[in-house]
Design a protein around this motif. Structure first.
Motif, mmCIF file in Angstrom:
data_model
loop_
_atom_site.group_PDB
_atom_site.id
_atom_site.type_symbol
_atom_site.label_atom_id
_atom_site.label_comp_id
_atom_site.label_asym_id
_atom_site.label_seq_id
_atom_site.Cartn_x
_atom_site.Cartn_y
_atom_site.Cartn_z
ATOM 1 N N THR A 5 0.675 -1.170 -0.011
ATOM 2 C CA THR A 5 -0.084 -0.003 0.007
ATOM 3 C C THR A 5 0.864 1.254 0.018
ATOM 4 O OG1 THR A 5 -1.735 -1.175 1.222
ATOM 5 C CG2 THR A 5 -1.812 1.187 1.289
ATOM 6 N N ARG A 7 0.697 5.043 0.234
ATOM 7 C CA ARG A 7 -0.176 6.346 1.095
ATOM 8 C C ARG A 7 -0.210 7.306 -0.063
ATOM 9 N NH1 ARG A 7 1.970 6.981 7.080
ATOM 10 N NH2 ARG A 7 0.515 8.677 7.132
ATOM 11 N N ASN A 8 -0.954 8.562 0.429
ATOM 12 C CA ASN A 8 -1.320 9.666 -0.338
ATOM 13 C C ASN A 8 0.074 10.318 -0.580
ATOM 14 O OD1 ASN A 8 -4.001 9.226 -0.210
ATOM 15 N ND2 ASN A 8 -4.623 10.991 1.399
ATOM 16 N N ARG A 450 5.476 8.733 -2.860
ATOM 17 C CA ARG A 450 4.289 8.162 -2.179
ATOM 18 C C ARG A 450 5.132 7.477 -0.914
ATOM 19 N NH1 ARG A 450 -0.387 5.718 -5.610
ATOM 20 N NH2 ARG A 450 -1.492 5.757 -3.672
ATOM 21 N N LYS A 452 5.747 4.374 1.328
ATOM 22 C CA LYS A 452 5.238 2.860 1.437
ATOM 23 C C LYS A 452 4.805 2.785 2.842
ATOM 24 C CE LYS A 452 7.103 -1.891 1.477
ATOM 25 N NZ LYS A 452 6.758 -1.862 2.987
ATOM 26 N N SER A 453 3.475 2.093 3.191
ATOM 27 C CA SER A 453 3.338 1.650 4.610
ATOM 28 C C SER A 453 4.006 0.582 4.957
ATOM 29 C CB SER A 453 1.737 1.282 4.506
ATOM 30 O OG SER A 453 1.054 2.481 4.208
ATOM 31 N N SER A 457 5.276 2.192 11.955
ATOM 32 C CA SER A 457 5.361 3.505 12.177
ATOM 33 C C SER A 457 5.284 4.061 13.716
ATOM 34 C CB SER A 457 4.112 4.090 11.299
ATOM 35 O OG SER A 457 4.475 3.838 9.901
ATOM 36 N N GLU A 462 6.629 10.005 12.246
ATOM 37 C CA GLU A 462 5.635 10.330 11.148
ATOM 38 C C GLU A 462 5.660 11.852 11.211
ATOM 39 O OE1 GLU A 462 2.795 8.479 9.620
ATOM 40 O OE2 GLU A 462 4.673 7.254 9.787
ATOM 41 N N PHE A 467 1.521 15.336 3.743
ATOM 42 C CA PHE A 467 0.538 14.606 2.645
ATOM 43 C C PHE A 467 -0.425 15.685 2.182
ATOM 44 C CE2 PHE A 467 1.800 11.447 5.423
ATOM 45 C CZ PHE A 467 2.258 10.210 4.715
#
Length: 470
Positions: A5, A7-8, A450, A452-453, A457, A462, A467
């Protein structure tokens, strides 16, 4: 297994350290209209005076990693239960060839997809955002590996740029299967436009004449189809065998394959025989390449080379030389384009080592006695920016300094406590990253802007990410 996944879109990363700078910086990212991938718009000093936790060092940001040479279809054969009877018993090159041929008889598209996903997932989590992936085409597997590779290329395209090599591991001009192997290669090149690279293994041919025909065919075919070219070459430590690198350079020169005539490149892999060359011979290679404007790169594959490339002469029981290209010396002393690659993981050719290019950079410190900070920077380049340029994916082969206009494919190194003791050792320089590569849980990967998850985290790390839509 779905791709990771993402992310934004990131608009900025604030308060991070860059290579060679003790201060902190902000990286702003811009996205062209209708483009999912961003570009670095600016890199500016970080002047935030907001009170924070000064005990947490700012994360280090470097360009993402690259696999310039990795075998997708043979990855993790030792991890799949159906191949449990093919684990090494002698560790020899001939055994690896035999066991791999036997394993290939069982390859199916679902099997190659599964093991390919293992390779992609682990590589991307380590920080790899581009790879040159070899998949074999021959009478045993036919187009099974190629079919799986094209599916993976499409499914994982947002997370990793996959260059597919249509690869003739087996002979195409000798043995009873040579003609069939050639037909399968040619049909693959006609039917799969996703192929980026033509690859062959001249040294598996039964005669030196057939090996040279192999080289000429590959050069002609790659030029005609406008593909990159990648040879497995001179994989031995036998001074009595003719080194084919001279013929490759001659063939390229005769056919006018120059940097000014095409953007396509030629890669020479393994080349362990070249470790027996004199300094004069290395100077001659460099002179031929530069005088004829040949877009040739070399890739050292130390995990495989050190395991497999043994000298045929063992005069003393404990005298067992190994050979792998001396990459830093080739770059600095002979002005050659040279990089490092993982090659195989989890199979009889290379049963050891992870699909982590940083592991190679670390190994290079010992192999090349390259322990200075400048050495560390060069070794990182060889698994990152230089590797990406060598496979034709960028035009800036050396610098790991982030600049305006570059693609935001980035690897961030954080300082999360992995000990359970409430302490986290900082890792804020390129040398520290290369000398002792941080665990995957301390790496965040940014792909085209972007994030990557990662599943690891924490609020402290973070806070640097900003974003779109926030």
């Amino acid at each position: 297994m779905p791709p990771p996944t993402l992310r934004n879109k990131l608009t900025s990363i604030k308060g991070v350290r860059l290579a060679g700078s003790p201060s902190t910086w902000n990286i702003d990212i811009h996205y062209p209209p209708d483009s999912p991938r961003g570009i670095i718009q600016s890199v500016t000093p970080h002047n935030d005076t907001t009170p924070g936790d000064d005990s947490i060092p700012a994360p280090l940001v470097l360009p993402a990693l690259t696999h310039p040479h990795i075998h997708l279809d043979k990855a993790f054969v030792h991890s799949a239960r159906q191949y449990a009877h093919l684990l090494p018993s002698t560790g020899s090159f001939q055994e690896a060839l035999s066991f791999t041929t036997e394993a290939k008889q069982q390859f199916t598209v679902p099997d190659v997809l599964q093991r390919g996903e293992w390779l992609l997932a682990e590589s991307i989590s380590n920080g790899v955002t581009a790879m040159r992936a070899f998949v074999e085409v021959d009478h045993t597997v036919k187009h099974v590996c190629l079919e799986a590779a094209t599916r993976l290329q499409n499914q994982w395209k947002d997370a990793c740029e996959i260059q597919i090599v249509c690869f003739a591991q087996d002979p195409i001009f000798s043995t009873q299967y040579g003609e069939e192997n050639m037909d399968l290669m040619q049909k693959a090149l006609e039917e799969y436009p996703q192929i980026d690279v033509i690859g062959t293994t001249p040294y598996v041919e039964t005669t030196i004449e057939a090996a040279k025909r192999n080289i000429d065919w590959a050069v002609d075919c790659a030029l005609q189809l406008d593909k990159h070219l990648d040879f497995h070459l001179d994989y031995n430590l036998d001074s009595g065998k003719e080194a084919l690198v001279w013929y490759v350079l001659h063939s390229l020169e005769q056919r006018g394959w120059t940097s000014s005539a095409t953007t396509k490149r030629v890669m020479l892999g393994h080349c362990t025989r070249h470790t027996l060359f004199t300094d004069d011979e290395w100077c001659r290679i460099s002179r031929i390449i530069h005088e004829n404007d040949l877009p040739v790169s070399f890739v050292g594959l130390p995990t495989s080379d050190l395991y497999m490339a043994a000298s045929p002469e063992q005069k003393v029981p404990h005298d067992r030389p190994r050979g792998t290209l001396r990459i830093p010396e080739m770059i600095r002393k002979h002005d050659l384009d040279a990089v490092m690659g993982v090659n195989n993981v989890g199979n009889a050719f290379t049963p050891w080592g992870p699909p982590d290019p940083l592991f190679l950079a670390c190994l290079g410190v010992g192999i090349y006695q390259a322990g200075t900070q400048d050495d560390a920077r060069l070794l990182y380049e060889c698994v990152s920016t230089r590797a990406r340029a060598a496979i034709g994916l960028s035009s800036s082969p050396s610098s790991i300094d982030l600049k305006k206009g570059q693609s935001p494919d980035l690897l961030l190194f954080h300082h999360r406590d992995l000990t359970g003791c409430g302490v986290a050792r900082p890792c804020g320089t390129v040398a520290e990253v290369v000398w002792d590569p941080p665990a995957t849980v301390n790496r965040n990967v940014v792909i085209g802007g972007r994030l990557k998850s990662s599943g690891f985290s924490c609020s402290q790390s973070e806070s640097i990410y900003h974003f779109s839509g926030e």
